[in-house]
Write an enzyme that holds these catalytic residues in place. Structure first.
Site, mmCIF file in Angstrom:
data_model
loop_
_atom_site.group_PDB
_atom_site.id
_atom_site.type_symbol
_atom_site.label_atom_id
_atom_site.label_comp_id
_atom_site.label_asym_id
_atom_site.label_seq_id
_atom_site.Cartn_x
_atom_site.Cartn_y
_atom_site.Cartn_z
ATOM 1 N N LEU A 250 0.841 -1.195 0.000
ATOM 2 C CA LEU A 250 0.000 0.000 0.000
ATOM 3 C C LEU A 250 0.877 1.246 0.000
ATOM 4 C CD1 LEU A 250 -2.990 -0.848 2.394
ATOM 5 C CD2 LEU A 250 -3.000 -0.725 -0.104
ATOM 6 N N ALA A 252 2.155 4.178 -1.974
ATOM 7 C CA ALA A 252 1.915 4.887 -3.239
ATOM 8 C C ALA A 252 3.253 5.367 -3.793
ATOM 9 C CB ALA A 252 0.994 6.070 -2.987
ATOM 10 N N CYS A 260 8.386 -9.019 -13.324
ATOM 11 C CA CYS A 260 7.284 -9.931 -12.995
ATOM 12 C C CYS A 260 5.899 -9.309 -13.128
ATOM 13 C CB CYS A 260 7.484 -10.470 -11.585
ATOM 14 S SG CYS A 260 9.079 -11.251 -11.382
HETATM 15 C C1 UGA Z 1 7.155 -10.017 -7.305
HETATM 16 C C2 UGA Z 1 6.339 -10.685 -6.184
HETATM 17 O O1 UGA Z 1 6.307 -9.839 -5.032
HETATM 18 C C3 UGA Z 1 6.942 -12.039 -5.809
HETATM 19 O O2 UGA Z 1 6.117 -12.691 -4.849
HETATM 20 C C4 UGA Z 1 7.022 -12.898 -7.079
HETATM 21 O O3 UGA Z 1 7.576 -14.174 -6.809
HETATM 22 C C5 UGA Z 1 7.862 -12.189 -8.117
HETATM 23 O O4 UGA Z 1 7.262 -10.912 -8.414
HETATM 24 C C6 UGA Z 1 7.890 -13.063 -9.351
HETATM 25 O O5 UGA Z 1 6.841 -13.269 -9.951
HETATM 26 O O6 UGA Z 1 8.934 -13.662 -9.630
HETATM 27 P P1 UGA Z 1 9.392 -8.546 -7.384
HETATM 28 O O7 UGA Z 1 9.016 -8.242 -8.805
HETATM 29 O O8 UGA Z 1 10.777 -8.957 -7.075
HETATM 30 O O9 UGA Z 1 8.439 -9.714 -6.792
HETATM 31 O O10 UGA Z 1 9.140 -7.210 -6.563
HETATM 32 P P2 UGA Z 1 8.083 -6.629 -5.506
HETATM 33 O O11 UGA Z 1 8.752 -6.455 -4.215
HETATM 34 O O12 UGA Z 1 6.826 -7.399 -5.511
HETATM 35 O O13 UGA Z 1 7.835 -5.173 -6.127
HETATM 36 C C7 UGA Z 1 7.299 -5.013 -7.430
HETATM 37 C C8 UGA Z 1 7.121 -3.557 -7.774
HETATM 38 O O14 UGA Z 1 6.056 -2.991 -7.015
HETATM 39 C C9 UGA Z 1 8.332 -2.667 -7.511
HETATM 40 O O15 UGA Z 1 8.509 -1.802 -8.612
HETATM 41 C C10 UGA Z 1 7.950 -1.882 -6.272
HETATM 42 O O16 UGA Z 1 8.574 -0.620 -6.215
HETATM 43 C C11 UGA Z 1 6.462 -1.750 -6.463
HETATM 44 N N1 UGA Z 1 5.715 -1.535 -5.210
HETATM 45 C C12 UGA Z 1 5.666 -2.505 -4.272
HETATM 46 C C13 UGA Z 1 5.030 -0.347 -5.011
HETATM 47 O O17 UGA Z 1 5.037 0.557 -5.864
HETATM 48 N N2 UGA Z 1 4.310 -0.191 -3.859
HETATM 49 C C14 UGA Z 1 4.249 -1.145 -2.908
HETATM 50 O O18 UGA Z 1 3.567 -0.921 -1.873
HETATM 51 C C15 UGA Z 1 4.958 -2.330 -3.113
#
Ligand code: UGA
Length: 433
Positions: A250, A252, A260
Protein backbone atom coordinates in the site's frame (compact mmCIF):
# COMPACT_ATOMS: atom_id res chain seq x y z
CA UNK A 1 17.45 -35.98 -2.63
CA UNK A 2 19.07 -35.46 -6.01
CA UNK A 3 17.40 -32.70 -7.90
CA UNK A 4 17.97 -30.92 -11.18
CA UNK A 5 17.20 -27.31 -11.93
CA UNK A 6 16.89 -26.40 -15.59
CA UNK A 7 17.49 -22.69 -16.17
CA UNK A 8 20.04 -20.93 -13.97
CA UNK A 9 18.50 -17.48 -14.08
CA UNK A 10 17.19 -15.66 -11.09
CA UNK A 11 14.62 -18.23 -9.96
CA UNK A 12 16.69 -21.29 -10.85
CA UNK A 13 19.82 -20.09 -9.08
CA UNK A 14 18.06 -19.10 -5.88
CA UNK A 15 15.97 -22.29 -5.85
CA UNK A 16 18.92 -24.58 -6.59
CA UNK A 17 21.18 -22.91 -4.06
CA UNK A 18 18.59 -22.98 -1.29
CA UNK A 19 17.71 -26.64 -1.94
CA UNK A 20 21.43 -27.44 -1.81
CA UNK A 21 21.75 -25.55 1.45
CA UNK A 22 18.93 -27.71 2.82
CA UNK A 23 21.16 -30.75 2.20
CA UNK A 24 20.05 -31.90 -1.26
CA UNK A 25 22.37 -32.72 -4.16
CA UNK A 26 21.61 -30.15 -6.79
CA UNK A 27 22.70 -29.78 -10.38
CA UNK A 28 21.83 -26.47 -12.03
CA UNK A 29 21.73 -26.64 -15.81
CA UNK A 30 21.84 -23.77 -18.25
CA UNK A 31 22.40 -23.69 -22.00
CA UNK A 32 24.45 -20.49 -21.69
CA UNK A 33 27.99 -21.92 -21.53
CA UNK A 34 29.49 -18.58 -20.47
CA UNK A 35 27.12 -18.26 -17.54
CA UNK A 36 27.85 -21.83 -16.44
CA UNK A 37 31.58 -21.17 -16.69
CA UNK A 38 31.17 -18.01 -14.59
CA UNK A 39 29.16 -19.87 -11.96
CA UNK A 40 31.70 -22.70 -11.87
CA UNK A 41 34.42 -20.16 -11.15
CA UNK A 42 32.38 -18.66 -8.28
CA UNK A 43 31.04 -15.56 -10.09
CA UNK A 44 27.34 -14.82 -9.81
CA UNK A 45 25.83 -13.05 -12.83
CA UNK A 46 23.03 -11.37 -10.86
CA UNK A 47 22.96 -9.12 -7.82
CA UNK A 48 21.02 -10.73 -5.00
CA UNK A 49 22.00 -10.12 -1.38
CA UNK A 50 23.52 -13.24 0.19
CA UNK A 51 23.38 -15.40 -2.94
CA UNK A 52 27.06 -15.38 -3.85
CA UNK A 53 28.16 -16.54 -0.39
CA UNK A 54 25.52 -19.26 -0.29
CA UNK A 55 26.55 -20.53 -3.73
CA UNK A 56 30.22 -20.61 -2.71
CA UNK A 57 29.41 -22.48 0.50
CA UNK A 58 27.35 -25.15 -1.24
CA UNK A 59 29.76 -25.53 -4.14
CA UNK A 60 32.66 -26.04 -1.73
CA UNK A 61 30.60 -28.55 0.27
CA UNK A 62 29.93 -30.33 -3.04
CA UNK A 63 26.15 -30.20 -2.91
CA UNK A 64 25.82 -27.75 -5.80
CA UNK A 65 27.21 -28.15 -9.32
CA UNK A 66 26.60 -26.38 -12.62
CA UNK A 67 26.42 -27.89 -16.08
CA UNK A 68 25.35 -27.17 -19.64
CA UNK A 69 24.15 -30.75 -20.08
CA UNK A 70 20.47 -31.52 -19.50
CA UNK A 71 21.36 -35.21 -19.77
CA UNK A 72 23.71 -34.97 -16.78
CA UNK A 73 21.10 -33.09 -14.79
CA UNK A 74 18.14 -35.33 -15.51
CA UNK A 75 20.05 -38.58 -14.94
CA UNK A 76 19.29 -40.01 -11.49
CA UNK A 77 17.40 -36.88 -10.37
CA UNK A 78 14.16 -37.49 -8.55
CA UNK A 79 12.77 -34.03 -9.25
CA UNK A 80 13.49 -31.86 -12.27
CA UNK A 81 12.48 -28.23 -11.85
CA UNK A 82 11.80 -26.17 -14.96
CA UNK A 83 12.98 -22.60 -14.24
CA UNK A 84 13.37 -21.14 -17.72
CA UNK A 85 12.20 -17.74 -18.85
CA UNK A 86 8.70 -17.13 -20.22
CA UNK A 87 9.19 -13.69 -21.79
CA UNK A 88 6.28 -11.54 -22.90
CA UNK A 89 5.24 -11.47 -26.54
CA UNK A 90 3.88 -8.36 -28.19
CA UNK A 91 0.25 -9.39 -27.55
CA UNK A 92 0.89 -9.84 -23.80
CA UNK A 93 0.95 -13.64 -23.94
CA UNK A 94 3.90 -15.56 -22.52
CA UNK A 95 6.42 -17.10 -24.90
CA UNK A 96 6.38 -20.75 -23.87
CA UNK A 97 8.87 -21.99 -26.45
CA UNK A 98 11.66 -22.42 -23.86
CA UNK A 99 9.35 -24.54 -21.69
CA UNK A 100 8.38 -26.70 -24.65
CA UNK A 101 11.99 -27.22 -25.70
CA UNK A 102 13.06 -28.17 -22.19
CA UNK A 103 10.11 -30.58 -21.89
CA UNK A 104 11.27 -32.35 -25.06
CA UNK A 105 14.85 -32.50 -23.81
CA UNK A 106 13.80 -33.87 -20.43
CA UNK A 107 11.72 -36.53 -22.20
CA UNK A 108 14.67 -37.58 -24.34
CA UNK A 109 16.86 -38.03 -21.25
CA UNK A 110 14.47 -39.73 -18.83
CA UNK A 111 16.11 -42.71 -17.14
CA UNK A 112 13.40 -43.54 -14.58
CA UNK A 113 10.42 -42.10 -12.71
CA UNK A 114 10.69 -38.39 -11.96
CA UNK A 115 8.57 -35.45 -10.96
CA UNK A 116 8.85 -32.66 -13.51
CA UNK A 117 7.93 -29.55 -11.54
CA UNK A 118 7.35 -26.26 -13.25
CA UNK A 119 8.54 -23.16 -11.39
CA UNK A 120 8.53 -20.78 -14.35
CA UNK A 121 5.53 -18.45 -14.31
CA UNK A 122 3.14 -19.85 -16.88
CA UNK A 123 -0.49 -19.53 -17.93
CA UNK A 124 -3.00 -22.08 -16.73
CA UNK A 125 -2.98 -25.33 -18.77
CA UNK A 126 0.78 -25.22 -19.37
CA UNK A 127 1.19 -28.29 -17.14
CA UNK A 128 -1.14 -30.19 -19.43
CA UNK A 129 0.98 -29.26 -22.44
CA UNK A 130 4.20 -30.21 -20.65
CA UNK A 131 2.61 -33.57 -19.76
CA UNK A 132 1.61 -34.19 -23.41
CA UNK A 133 4.99 -33.05 -24.74
CA UNK A 134 6.93 -35.37 -22.46
CA UNK A 135 4.56 -38.25 -23.16
CA UNK A 136 4.99 -37.78 -26.91
CA UNK A 137 8.78 -37.56 -26.78
CA UNK A 138 9.64 -40.10 -24.13
CA UNK A 139 11.49 -43.04 -25.60
CA UNK A 140 11.04 -45.87 -23.11
CA UNK A 141 8.06 -46.94 -21.07
CA UNK A 142 8.93 -44.71 -18.13
CA UNK A 143 6.38 -43.20 -15.79
CA UNK A 144 6.55 -39.59 -14.62
CA UNK A 145 4.47 -36.88 -13.00
CA UNK A 146 4.16 -33.25 -13.92
CA UNK A 147 3.62 -30.70 -11.13
CA UNK A 148 3.30 -26.96 -10.71
CA UNK A 149 5.30 -25.39 -7.90
CA UNK A 150 5.13 -21.62 -8.36
CA UNK A 151 7.72 -19.36 -6.78
CA UNK A 152 6.99 -16.27 -4.69
CA UNK A 153 10.51 -14.85 -4.49
CA UNK A 154 11.01 -11.12 -4.43
CA UNK A 155 14.19 -9.75 -5.91
CA UNK A 156 16.35 -8.40 -3.14
CA UNK A 157 15.00 -10.79 -0.51
CA UNK A 158 14.77 -13.98 -2.53
CA UNK A 159 16.77 -16.19 -0.17
CA UNK A 160 14.72 -15.27 2.87
CA UNK A 161 11.55 -15.65 0.80
CA UNK A 162 12.64 -19.14 -0.23
CA UNK A 163 13.68 -20.32 3.21
CA UNK A 164 10.84 -18.67 5.15
CA UNK A 165 7.88 -18.48 2.79
CA UNK A 166 4.33 -17.76 3.94
CA UNK A 167 3.35 -20.92 2.09
CA UNK A 168 4.53 -23.41 -0.48
CA UNK A 169 2.10 -24.26 -3.28
CA UNK A 170 2.29 -27.69 -4.88
CA UNK A 171 -0.06 -28.54 -7.71
CA UNK A 172 0.18 -32.24 -8.50
CA UNK A 173 -1.96 -35.04 -9.83
CA UNK A 174 -0.62 -38.10 -8.01
CA UNK A 175 0.04 -38.99 -4.36
CA UNK A 176 3.56 -40.00 -5.33
CA UNK A 177 4.39 -36.55 -6.73
CA UNK A 178 2.77 -34.84 -3.73
CA UNK A 179 4.79 -37.02 -1.37
CA UNK A 180 8.14 -36.37 -3.10
CA UNK A 181 7.68 -32.62 -3.34
CA UNK A 182 6.23 -32.49 0.18
CA UNK A 183 9.32 -34.28 1.49
CA UNK A 184 11.60 -31.83 -0.30
CA UNK A 185 9.96 -28.82 1.37
CA UNK A 186 9.34 -30.47 4.77
CA UNK A 187 12.51 -29.09 6.43
CA UNK A 188 11.19 -25.53 5.94
CA UNK A 189 8.35 -26.31 8.39
CA UNK A 190 5.90 -24.00 6.62
CA UNK A 191 2.33 -24.58 5.44
CA UNK A 192 2.16 -26.52 2.19
CA UNK A 193 -0.92 -26.05 0.05
CA UNK A 194 -1.62 -29.02 -2.21
CA UNK A 195 -3.80 -28.35 -5.22
CA UNK A 196 -4.40 -29.61 -8.72
CA UNK A 197 -1.96 -28.36 -11.35
CA UNK A 198 -4.24 -25.77 -12.96
CA UNK A 199 -5.12 -24.17 -9.63
CA UNK A 200 -1.44 -23.86 -8.72
CA UNK A 201 -0.76 -22.17 -12.05
CA UNK A 202 -3.58 -19.70 -11.45
CA UNK A 203 -2.44 -19.06 -7.85
CA UNK A 204 0.78 -17.57 -9.22
CA UNK A 205 -0.84 -15.32 -11.81
CA UNK A 206 -3.61 -14.31 -9.41
CA UNK A 207 -1.17 -13.50 -6.59
CA UNK A 208 1.03 -11.23 -8.68
CA UNK A 209 -1.98 -9.60 -10.32
CA UNK A 210 -3.62 -9.02 -6.95
CA UNK A 211 -0.49 -7.35 -5.58
CA UNK A 212 -0.21 -5.21 -8.71
CA UNK A 213 -3.88 -4.28 -8.26
CA UNK A 214 -3.20 -3.24 -4.65
CA UNK A 215 -0.43 -0.93 -5.85
CA UNK A 216 -2.58 0.59 -8.59
CA UNK A 217 -5.43 0.99 -6.11
CA UNK A 218 -3.33 2.92 -3.62
CA UNK A 219 -1.86 5.00 -6.46
CA UNK A 220 -5.38 5.89 -7.61
CA UNK A 221 -6.24 6.87 -4.03
CA UNK A 222 -3.07 9.01 -3.91
CA UNK A 223 -4.41 11.03 -6.83
CA UNK A 224 -7.67 11.63 -4.98
CA UNK A 225 -5.66 12.65 -1.93
CA UNK A 226 -3.74 15.21 -3.98
CA UNK A 227 -6.91 16.63 -5.46
CA UNK A 228 -8.75 16.81 -2.13
CA UNK A 229 -5.91 17.78 0.18
CA UNK A 230 -5.93 14.49 2.13
CA UNK A 231 -2.72 12.59 2.97
CA UNK A 232 -2.04 9.20 1.38
CA UNK A 233 0.19 8.05 4.25
CA UNK A 234 -2.62 8.60 6.76
CA UNK A 235 -5.13 6.95 4.44
CA UNK A 236 -2.89 3.91 3.85
CA UNK A 237 -2.22 3.53 7.56
CA UNK A 238 -5.90 3.81 8.38
CA UNK A 239 -6.70 1.15 5.78
CA UNK A 240 -3.86 -1.22 6.55
CA UNK A 241 -4.63 -1.56 10.24
CA UNK A 242 -7.71 -3.48 9.13
CA UNK A 243 -6.21 -6.98 8.99
CA UNK A 244 -8.55 -7.89 6.12
CA UNK A 245 -6.71 -5.31 4.00
CA UNK A 246 -3.20 -5.76 5.42
CA UNK A 247 -0.22 -3.46 5.61
CA UNK A 248 1.74 -4.59 2.57
CA UNK A 249 1.77 -3.19 -0.94
CA UNK A 250 0.00 0.00 0.00
CA UNK A 251 2.94 2.33 -0.65
CA UNK A 252 1.91 4.89 -3.24
CA UNK A 253 4.61 5.92 -5.69
CA UNK A 254 5.47 5.89 -9.36
CA UNK A 255 4.02 2.46 -9.97
CA UNK A 256 5.28 -1.09 -10.13
CA UNK A 257 8.04 -2.25 -12.43
CA UNK A 258 10.35 -5.24 -12.66
CA UNK A 259 10.32 -8.40 -14.68
CA UNK A 260 7.28 -9.93 -13.00
CA UNK A 261 4.25 -7.75 -12.35
CA UNK A 262 4.05 -6.05 -15.77
CA UNK A 263 4.59 -9.34 -17.58
CA UNK A 264 2.30 -11.44 -15.39
CA UNK A 265 -0.61 -8.98 -15.35
CA UNK A 266 -0.45 -8.87 -19.17
CA UNK A 267 -0.20 -12.65 -19.46
CA UNK A 268 -3.07 -13.24 -17.02
CA UNK A 269 -5.21 -10.80 -18.97
CA UNK A 270 -4.28 -12.63 -22.18
CA UNK A 271 -5.02 -16.15 -20.96
CA UNK A 272 -8.28 -14.98 -19.35
CA UNK A 273 -9.37 -13.55 -22.70
CA UNK A 274 -8.38 -16.75 -24.46
CA UNK A 275 -10.47 -18.74 -22.03
CA UNK A 276 -13.46 -16.45 -22.71
CA UNK A 277 -13.30 -14.05 -19.76
CA UNK A 278 -12.68 -10.37 -20.39
CA UNK A 279 -10.58 -9.35 -17.34
CA UNK A 280 -11.13 -5.58 -17.70
CA UNK A 281 -9.96 -4.96 -14.14
CA UNK A 282 -6.42 -6.04 -15.04
CA UNK A 283 -6.26 -3.63 -17.96
CA UNK A 284 -7.29 -0.83 -15.61
CA UNK A 285 -4.53 -1.89 -13.21
CA UNK A 286 -2.06 -1.54 -16.09
CA UNK A 287 -3.50 1.80 -17.17
CA UNK A 288 -3.28 3.32 -13.68
CA UNK A 289 0.29 2.04 -13.40
CA UNK A 290 1.40 3.60 -16.64
CA UNK A 291 -0.48 6.87 -15.90
CA UNK A 292 1.30 7.14 -12.57
CA UNK A 293 4.67 7.58 -14.32
CA UNK A 294 3.21 10.16 -16.69
CA UNK A 295 1.68 12.10 -13.80
CA UNK A 296 5.08 12.16 -12.13
CA UNK A 297 6.70 13.55 -15.27
CA UNK A 298 3.99 16.23 -15.33
CA UNK A 299 4.84 17.12 -11.72
CA UNK A 300 8.48 17.65 -12.70
CA UNK A 301 7.47 19.82 -15.65
CA UNK A 302 5.06 21.83 -13.56
CA UNK A 303 7.68 22.48 -10.88
CA UNK A 304 10.43 23.51 -13.28
CA UNK A 305 8.33 25.04 -16.09
CA UNK A 306 10.95 24.60 -18.84
CA UNK A 307 13.14 21.51 -18.60
CA UNK A 308 15.50 22.40 -21.43
CA UNK A 309 19.04 22.94 -20.10
CA UNK A 310 17.99 22.24 -16.52
CA UNK A 311 20.24 20.05 -14.39
CA UNK A 312 18.34 17.21 -12.79
CA UNK A 313 19.81 14.96 -10.12
CA UNK A 314 18.31 11.48 -9.98
CA UNK A 315 18.45 9.19 -6.95
CA UNK A 316 17.65 5.55 -7.66
CA UNK A 317 17.35 3.76 -10.98
CA UNK A 318 16.51 0.12 -10.17
CA UNK A 319 12.83 -0.84 -10.17
CA UNK A 320 13.02 -1.21 -6.39
CA UNK A 321 15.74 -1.22 -3.71
CA UNK A 322 18.22 -4.06 -3.12
CA UNK A 323 18.46 -5.06 -6.75
CA UNK A 324 20.33 -3.86 -9.84
CA UNK A 325 17.41 -4.88 -12.03
CA UNK A 326 16.23 -2.15 -14.39
CA UNK A 327 13.65 -4.13 -16.30
CA UNK A 328 10.49 -2.02 -16.60
CA UNK A 329 11.89 0.33 -13.97
CA UNK A 330 9.84 3.55 -13.80
CA UNK A 331 13.22 5.32 -13.81
CA UNK A 332 13.85 4.38 -17.44
CA UNK A 333 10.72 6.09 -18.70
CA UNK A 334 11.18 9.10 -16.43
CA UNK A 335 14.87 9.64 -17.29
CA UNK A 336 14.02 9.31 -21.01
CA UNK A 337 11.35 11.96 -20.59
CA UNK A 338 13.85 14.32 -18.93
CA UNK A 339 16.37 13.77 -21.71
CA UNK A 340 13.75 14.21 -24.44
CA UNK A 341 12.82 17.53 -22.86
CA UNK A 342 16.44 18.66 -23.11
CA UNK A 343 17.45 18.39 -19.44
CA UNK A 344 20.87 17.12 -18.26
CA UNK A 345 20.70 14.18 -15.91
CA UNK A 346 23.19 13.15 -13.25
CA UNK A 347 22.10 9.90 -11.60
CA UNK A 348 23.15 7.86 -8.61
CA UNK A 349 22.10 4.34 -7.69
CA UNK A 350 23.92 2.15 -5.15
CA UNK A 351 24.07 -0.93 -7.44
CA UNK A 352 22.26 -0.36 -10.76
CA UNK A 353 24.62 2.15 -12.42
CA UNK A 354 26.65 -0.43 -14.36
CA UNK A 355 23.48 -1.77 -15.96
CA UNK A 356 22.14 1.76 -16.48
CA UNK A 357 25.26 2.66 -18.48
CA UNK A 358 24.16 0.11 -21.08
CA UNK A 359 20.81 1.89 -21.43
CA UNK A 360 21.77 5.56 -21.13
CA UNK A 361 24.86 6.77 -22.96
CA UNK A 362 23.89 10.40 -22.47
CA UNK A 363 23.54 10.81 -18.72
CA UNK A 364 26.22 11.41 -16.11
CA UNK A 365 26.68 9.01 -13.24
CA UNK A 366 27.52 10.30 -9.78
CA UNK A 367 29.79 8.62 -7.26
CA UNK A 368 27.59 9.49 -4.31
CA UNK A 369 24.04 10.78 -3.75
CA UNK A 370 25.58 14.11 -2.68
CA UNK A 371 27.42 14.31 -5.97
CA UNK A 372 24.15 13.71 -7.87
CA UNK A 373 22.40 16.51 -5.98
CA UNK A 374 25.19 19.07 -6.33
CA UNK A 375 24.41 21.95 -8.67
CA UNK A 376 21.04 20.61 -9.75
CA UNK A 377 17.84 22.54 -10.31
CA UNK A 378 15.79 19.65 -9.01
CA UNK A 379 16.48 16.35 -7.30
CA UNK A 380 14.20 13.53 -8.38
CA UNK A 381 13.84 10.38 -6.21
CA UNK A 382 12.89 7.26 -8.16
CA UNK A 383 13.88 4.32 -5.91
CA UNK A 384 13.55 4.24 -2.12
CA UNK A 385 17.03 2.93 -1.27
CA UNK A 386 17.28 3.05 2.56
CA UNK A 387 20.62 4.92 2.40
CA UNK A 388 18.87 7.98 0.92
CA UNK A 389 16.87 8.45 4.10
CA UNK A 390 19.80 9.14 6.41
CA UNK A 391 21.71 11.72 4.36
CA UNK A 392 22.72 15.21 5.50
CA UNK A 393 19.82 17.29 4.19
CA UNK A 394 21.42 20.62 5.05
CA UNK A 395 24.46 19.74 2.96
CA UNK A 396 22.23 18.63 0.09
CA UNK A 397 20.18 21.81 0.22
CA UNK A 398 23.23 24.05 0.21
CA UNK A 399 24.79 22.23 -2.74
CA UNK A 400 21.74 22.47 -5.02
CA UNK A 401 21.00 25.33 -7.41
CA UNK A 402 17.58 25.53 -5.86
CA UNK A 403 16.22 23.35 -3.04
CA UNK A 404 13.59 21.42 -5.00
CA UNK A 405 12.98 17.69 -4.42
CA UNK A 406 10.41 15.73 -6.37
CA UNK A 407 10.02 12.43 -4.59
CA UNK A 408 8.34 9.51 -6.37
CA UNK A 409 8.65 7.23 -3.34
CA UNK A 410 7.63 9.41 -0.39
CA UNK A 411 10.85 8.75 1.51
CA UNK A 412 10.86 11.96 3.59
CA UNK A 413 8.67 13.24 6.33
CA UNK A 414 6.84 16.44 5.34
CA UNK A 415 7.72 18.16 8.63
CA UNK A 416 11.43 17.55 8.08
CA UNK A 417 11.31 18.92 4.55
CA UNK A 418 9.52 21.97 5.87
CA UNK A 419 12.11 22.42 8.62
CA UNK A 420 15.00 22.33 6.13
CA UNK A 421 13.23 24.72 3.79
CA UNK A 422 12.94 22.49 0.72
CA UNK A 423 10.30 22.81 -1.91
CA UNK A 424 9.12 19.22 -1.70
CA UNK A 425 6.67 17.52 -4.06
CA UNK A 426 5.75 13.92 -3.35
CA UNK A 427 2.92 11.48 -4.02
CA UNK A 428 -0.55 11.93 -2.54
CA UNK A 429 0.62 14.46 0.05
CA UNK A 430 0.49 18.22 0.35
CA UNK A 431 3.23 20.15 -1.37
CA UNK A 432 5.84 21.83 0.82
CA UNK A 433 7.17 25.20 -0.22
C1 UGA B 1 7.16 -10.02 -7.31
C2 UGA B 1 6.34 -10.68 -6.18
O1 UGA B 1 6.31 -9.84 -5.03
C3 UGA B 1 6.94 -12.04 -5.81
O2 UGA B 1 6.12 -12.69 -4.85
C4 UGA B 1 7.02 -12.90 -7.08
O3 UGA B 1 7.58 -14.17 -6.81
C5 UGA B 1 7.86 -12.19 -8.12
O4 UGA B 1 7.26 -10.91 -8.41
C6 UGA B 1 7.89 -13.06 -9.35
O5 UGA B 1 6.84 -13.27 -9.95
O6 UGA B 1 8.93 -13.66 -9.63
P1 UGA B 1 9.39 -8.55 -7.38
O7 UGA B 1 9.02 -8.24 -8.81
O8 UGA B 1 10.78 -8.96 -7.07
O9 UGA B 1 8.44 -9.71 -6.79
O10 UGA B 1 9.14 -7.21 -6.56
P2 UGA B 1 8.08 -6.63 -5.51
O11 UGA B 1 8.75 -6.46 -4.22
O12 UGA B 1 6.83 -7.40 -5.51
O13 UGA B 1 7.84 -5.17 -6.13
C7 UGA B 1 7.30 -5.01 -7.43
C8 UGA B 1 7.12 -3.56 -7.77
O14 UGA B 1 6.06 -2.99 -7.02
C9 UGA B 1 8.33 -2.67 -7.51
O15 UGA B 1 8.51 -1.80 -8.61
C10 UGA B 1 7.95 -1.88 -6.27
O16 UGA B 1 8.57 -0.62 -6.21
C11 UGA B 1 6.46 -1.75 -6.46
N1 UGA B 1 5.71 -1.54 -5.21
C12 UGA B 1 5.67 -2.51 -4.27
C13 UGA B 1 5.03 -0.35 -5.01
O17 UGA B 1 5.04 0.56 -5.86
N2 UGA B 1 4.31 -0.19 -3.86
C14 UGA B 1 4.25 -1.15 -2.91
O18 UGA B 1 3.57 -0.92 -1.87
C15 UGA B 1 4.96 -2.33 -3.11
Amino acid sequence: MKICIIGSGYVGLVTGTCFADMGNDVICVDNDARKVEQLQSGKVPIYEPGLEDLIKKNVSEKRLVFSTEIRAGVKDSKVVFICVQTPPRSDGSADLSYIEKVAREIAANMDGYKVIADKSTVPVETGLWVQNTIQKNIKKDISFDVASNPEFLREGSAIADFLKPDRVVIGAQSDKAREILGELYKPLEVPIIFTDIKSAEIIKHASNSFLAMKISFINAISNICEKSGADIECVAKGMSDDHRIGAHFLSAGIGYGGSCFPKDVAAFNWISGKLGYDFKLLREVERINSDQRKLFCEKISKALWVLKEKNIGVWGLSFKPHTDDLRNAPAIEIVRFLLDEGASVKAYDPVAMEKAKEIFANIKFALTPYDAAEGCDALVILTEWPEFKGLDLERIKLSMNQPLIIDGRNIYDLGIMEKYGFQYISIGRRQIG
